[in-house]
Design a protein around this motif. Structure first.
Motif, PDB file in Angstrom:
ATOM      1  N   ARG A 147      89.768  99.304  34.586  1.00 35.79           N
ATOM      2  CA  ARG A 147      88.357  98.933  34.698  1.00 35.79           C
ATOM      3  C   ARG A 147      87.494 100.068  34.190  1.00 35.79           C
ATOM      4  O   ARG A 147      87.888 101.235  34.255  1.00 35.79           O
ATOM      5  CB  ARG A 147      88.016  98.624  36.157  1.00 35.79           C
ATOM      6  CG  ARG A 147      88.532  97.276  36.618  1.00 35.79           C
ATOM      7  CD  ARG A 147      88.273  97.029  38.079  1.00 35.79           C
ATOM      8  NE  ARG A 147      86.877  97.187  38.459  1.00 35.79           N
ATOM      9  CZ  ARG A 147      86.395  96.874  39.656  1.00 35.79           C
ATOM     10  NH1 ARG A 147      87.204  96.389  40.579  1.00 35.79           N
ATOM     11  NH2 ARG A 147      85.123  97.052  39.944  1.00 35.79           N
ATOM     12  N   PRO A 148      86.301  99.766  33.663  1.00 40.37           N
ATOM     13  CA  PRO A 148      85.401 100.839  33.215  1.00 40.37           C
ATOM     14  C   PRO A 148      85.081 101.805  34.342  1.00 40.37           C
ATOM     15  O   PRO A 148      85.067 101.433  35.520  1.00 40.37           O
ATOM     16  CB  PRO A 148      84.160 100.075  32.759  1.00 40.37           C
ATOM     17  CG  PRO A 148      84.640  98.705  32.441  1.00 40.37           C
ATOM     18  CD  PRO A 148      85.740  98.426  33.415  1.00 40.37           C
ATOM     19  N   GLN A 149      84.816 103.038  33.976  1.00 37.72           N
ATOM     20  CA  GLN A 149      84.400 104.046  34.953  1.00 37.72           C
ATOM     21  C   GLN A 149      82.884 104.154  35.041  1.00 37.72           C
ATOM     22  O   GLN A 149      82.352 104.642  36.035  1.00 37.72           O
ATOM     23  CB  GLN A 149      84.992 105.405  34.582  1.00 37.72           C
ATOM     24  CG  GLN A 149      86.513 105.437  34.610  1.00 37.72           C
ATOM     25  CD  GLN A 149      87.056 106.815  34.285  1.00 37.72           C
ATOM     26  OE1 GLN A 149      86.586 107.827  34.809  1.00 37.72           O
ATOM     27  NE2 GLN A 149      88.038 106.878  33.418  1.00 37.72           N
ATOM     28  N   ALA A 150      82.188 103.719  33.996  1.00 33.10           N
ATOM     29  CA  ALA A 150      80.724 103.774  33.980  1.00 33.10           C
ATOM     30  C   ALA A 150      80.210 102.755  32.974  1.00 33.10           C
ATOM     31  O   ALA A 150      80.960 102.260  32.122  1.00 33.10           O
ATOM     32  CB  ALA A 150      80.237 105.177  33.616  1.00 33.10           C
ATOM     33  N   TYR A 151      78.917 102.440  33.101  1.00 33.68           N
ATOM     34  CA  TYR A 151      78.258 101.531  32.164  1.00 33.68           C
ATOM     35  C   TYR A 151      77.000 102.193  31.619  1.00 33.68           C
ATOM     36  O   TYR A 151      76.326 102.956  32.321  1.00 33.68           O
ATOM     37  CB  TYR A 151      77.881 100.216  32.847  1.00 33.68           C
ATOM     38  CG  TYR A 151      79.063  99.314  33.134  1.00 33.68           C
ATOM     39  CD1 TYR A 151      79.636  98.540  32.130  1.00 33.68           C
ATOM     40  CD2 TYR A 151      79.606  99.248  34.408  1.00 33.68           C
ATOM     41  CE1 TYR A 151      80.709  97.716  32.394  1.00 33.68           C
ATOM     42  CE2 TYR A 151      80.689  98.432  34.682  1.00 33.68           C
ATOM     43  CZ  TYR A 151      81.233  97.668  33.671  1.00 33.68           C
ATOM     44  OH  TYR A 151      82.308  96.864  33.921  1.00 33.68           O
ATOM     45  N   ALA A 152      76.694 101.873  30.369  1.00 31.75           N
ATOM     46  CA  ALA A 152      75.455 102.338  29.743  1.00 31.75           C
ATOM     47  C   ALA A 152      74.456 101.191  29.732  1.00 31.75           C
ATOM     48  O   ALA A 152      74.793 100.068  29.341  1.00 31.75           O
ATOM     49  CB  ALA A 152      75.724 102.817  28.320  1.00 31.75           C
ATOM     50  N   VAL A 153      73.235 101.485  30.147  1.00 30.82           N
ATOM     51  CA  VAL A 153      72.170 100.482  30.237  1.00 30.82           C
ATOM     52  C   VAL A 153      71.028 100.905  29.322  1.00 30.82           C
ATOM     53  O   VAL A 153      70.612 102.072  29.330  1.00 30.82           O
ATOM     54  CB  VAL A 153      71.665 100.339  31.689  1.00 30.82           C
ATOM     55  CG1 VAL A 153      70.523  99.329  31.769  1.00 30.82           C
ATOM     56  CG2 VAL A 153      72.808  99.935  32.615  1.00 30.82           C
ATOM     57  N   ALA A 154      70.518  99.962  28.531  1.00 29.82           N
ATOM     58  CA  ALA A 154      69.425 100.262  27.608  1.00 29.82           C
ATOM     59  C   ALA A 154      68.555  99.024  27.449  1.00 29.82           C
ATOM     60  O   ALA A 154      68.906  97.929  27.908  1.00 29.82           O
ATOM     61  CB  ALA A 154      69.971 100.708  26.247  1.00 29.82           C
ATOM     62  N   THR A 155      67.412  99.191  26.796  1.00 27.49           N
ATOM     63  CA  THR A 155      66.513  98.061  26.522  1.00 27.49           C
ATOM     64  C   THR A 155      66.836  97.515  25.134  1.00 27.49           C
ATOM     65  O   THR A 155      66.036  97.635  24.209  1.00 27.49           O
ATOM     66  CB  THR A 155      65.045  98.495  26.612  1.00 27.49           C
ATOM     67  OG1 THR A 155      64.846  99.617  25.737  1.00 27.49           O
ATOM     68  CG2 THR A 155      64.659  98.884  28.018  1.00 27.49           C
ATOM     69  N   LEU A 156      68.012  96.931  25.002  1.00 24.19           N
ATOM     70  CA  LEU A 156      68.489  96.408  23.726  1.00 24.19           C
ATOM     71  C   LEU A 156      69.060  95.018  23.917  1.00 24.19           C
ATOM     72  O   LEU A 156      69.547  94.674  24.994  1.00 24.19           O
ATOM     73  CB  LEU A 156      69.612  97.297  23.164  1.00 24.19           C
ATOM     74  CG  LEU A 156      69.295  98.732  22.768  1.00 24.19           C
ATOM     75  CD1 LEU A 156      70.591  99.462  22.468  1.00 24.19           C
ATOM     76  CD2 LEU A 156      68.402  98.748  21.538  1.00 24.19           C
ATOM     77  N   VAL A 157      69.021  94.228  22.859  1.00 28.89           N
ATOM     78  CA  VAL A 157      69.789  92.990  22.821  1.00 28.89           C
ATOM     79  C   VAL A 157      71.136  93.329  22.201  1.00 28.89           C
ATOM     80  O   VAL A 157      71.206  93.739  21.047  1.00 28.89           O
ATOM     81  CB  VAL A 157      69.077  91.903  21.987  1.00 28.89           C
ATOM     82  CG1 VAL A 157      69.947  90.650  21.901  1.00 28.89           C
ATOM     83  CG2 VAL A 157      67.719  91.577  22.595  1.00 28.89           C
ATOM     84  N   PRO A 158      72.228  93.231  22.963  1.00 31.33           N
ATOM     85  CA  PRO A 158      73.532  93.636  22.424  1.00 31.33           C
ATOM     86  C   PRO A 158      73.931  92.799  21.212  1.00 31.33           C
ATOM     87  O   PRO A 158      73.589  91.621  21.103  1.00 31.33           O
ATOM     88  CB  PRO A 158      74.488  93.396  23.595  1.00 31.33           C
ATOM     89  CG  PRO A 158      73.622  93.373  24.816  1.00 31.33           C
ATOM     90  CD  PRO A 158      72.320  92.802  24.366  1.00 31.33           C
ATOM     91  N   GLU A 159      74.680  93.444  20.313  1.00 29.79           N
ATOM     92  CA  GLU A 159      75.200  92.775  19.129  1.00 29.79           C
ATOM     93  C   GLU A 159      76.682  92.444  19.329  1.00 29.79           C
ATOM     94  O   GLU A 159      77.423  93.270  19.853  1.00 29.79           O
ATOM     95  CB  GLU A 159      75.056  93.667  17.903  1.00 29.79           C
ATOM     96  CG  GLU A 159      73.635  94.077  17.595  1.00 29.79           C
ATOM     97  CD  GLU A 159      73.578  95.143  16.508  1.00 29.79           C
ATOM     98  OE1 GLU A 159      73.168  94.793  15.375  1.00 29.79           O
ATOM     99  OE2 GLU A 159      73.936  96.291  16.783  1.00 29.79           O
ATOM    100  N   PRO A 160      77.123  91.255  18.917  1.00 31.01           N
ATOM    101  CA  PRO A 160      78.552  90.923  19.051  1.00 31.01           C
ATOM    102  C   PRO A 160      79.399  91.779  18.118  1.00 31.01           C
ATOM    103  O   PRO A 160      78.979  92.122  17.017  1.00 31.01           O
ATOM    104  CB  PRO A 160      78.610  89.440  18.664  1.00 31.01           C
ATOM    105  CG  PRO A 160      77.398  89.204  17.827  1.00 31.01           C
ATOM    106  CD  PRO A 160      76.347  90.152  18.320  1.00 31.01           C
TER     107      PRO A 160
END
Length: 278
Positions: free
Chosen positions: A184-197
């Protein structure tokens, strides 16, 4: 013309060092050329307003390099080198600061993952709580918040995923990018973006369940909808809520989600699937 065979390496130590110096110079020339291209691209982006941070594009770069990697260089070394190169490119294109919770406990993991993913020279700014780190991103103080991965045993206060409501905030990357297949991931990155596939992605779903939606029941509903959870946690305090990581890139108008029988469901983010260590 057909490829010329690679000449055998020199056999004496002095000649080997001369050859390594020649290769270092060639690498440096290419890095300087890359930096010039990034500067040109940054100028064009400033005029067009395009985002500089594109985690999907970064994942595709690393996947391509890992796929073509041959010889003795370890996959981890490839990722470490290019994460620093990518970080240097981001720094060229404007102010880029990472928000992290104040060091301590699980928050230390977030700081460590932020440093490993975004480079040794990228500024980290510590905030007293995960919620302040998220607010700094929503308010434009920082570009990205790196937060510890959710844990069912965590206390309600650090459960940032239960209260991530600011408009536009998305989970855009799972860290580390190189990991064992079932980790499982150890951390997540959060931003004000629309993710790209990227072609191989995962999504985070936050679910407000009804009283009848036990954890096994939630998992069965998601699996029946073609969204089998890789992992699923459910919290009862301060209010019932579940979080699931499911395979695939899910846009906001994903039709499979509208038919699910939960009082409320929200896509917290979509991000590239990590690559295997070996």
């Amino acid at each position: 013309m057909p490829d010329q065979p690679t000449p055998p390496p020199p056999t004496d130590l002095a000649s080997l060092r001369v050859e390594i110096d020649r290769i270092d110079d060639a690498l440096h020339d290419l890095l300087m050329r890359r930096s010039d291209l990034v500067a040109h691209m940054a100028s064009a982006r400033l005029k067009g307003g395009a985002p500089t941070f594109r985690p999907g594009r970064e994942a595709l770069i690393l996947r391509r390099l890992l796929q073509r990697n041959r010889g003795a260089m370890a996959r981890a070394a490839i990722v470490r080198l290019w994460r620093e190169i990518i970080a240097a490119s981001l720094a060229q294109q404007g102010r880029f600061t990472i928000a992290v919770p104040d060091a301590g406990g699980a928050d230390c993991v977030a700081s460590r993952m932020a440093r490993a993913h975004f480079g040794l020279l990228t500024p980290l700014k510590a905030y007293p709580t995960p919620f302040r780190a998220l607010a700094s991103v929503a308010g434009g103080e920082t570009a990205v918040a790196v937060l510890p991965a959710p844990d069912e045993a965590e206390q309600p206060e650090p459960a940032w995923w239960m209260r991530m409501e600011a408009p536009g905030l998305r989970v855009v990357a799972a860290l580390p990018f190189l990991a064992p297949p079932d980790a499982r991931p150890q951390a997540y990155a959060v931003a004000t973006l629309v993710p790209e596939p990227t072609g191989r992605d995962r999504s985070l779903l936050r679910i407000e369940p009804g009283p009848e939606h036990t954890r096994p029941r939630i998992a069965a509903i998601l699996e029946a909808a073609g969204l089998p959870p890789r992992w699923l946690i459910r919290r009862e305090s301060p209010s019932p809520m579940a979080l699931a990581e499911v395979p695939g890139y899910l846009p906001d108008d994903e039709p499979r989600l509208s038919a699910l029988p939960f009082p409320r469901l929200q896509i917290l983010g979509t991000y590239a699937e990590p690559e295997p260590e070996e």
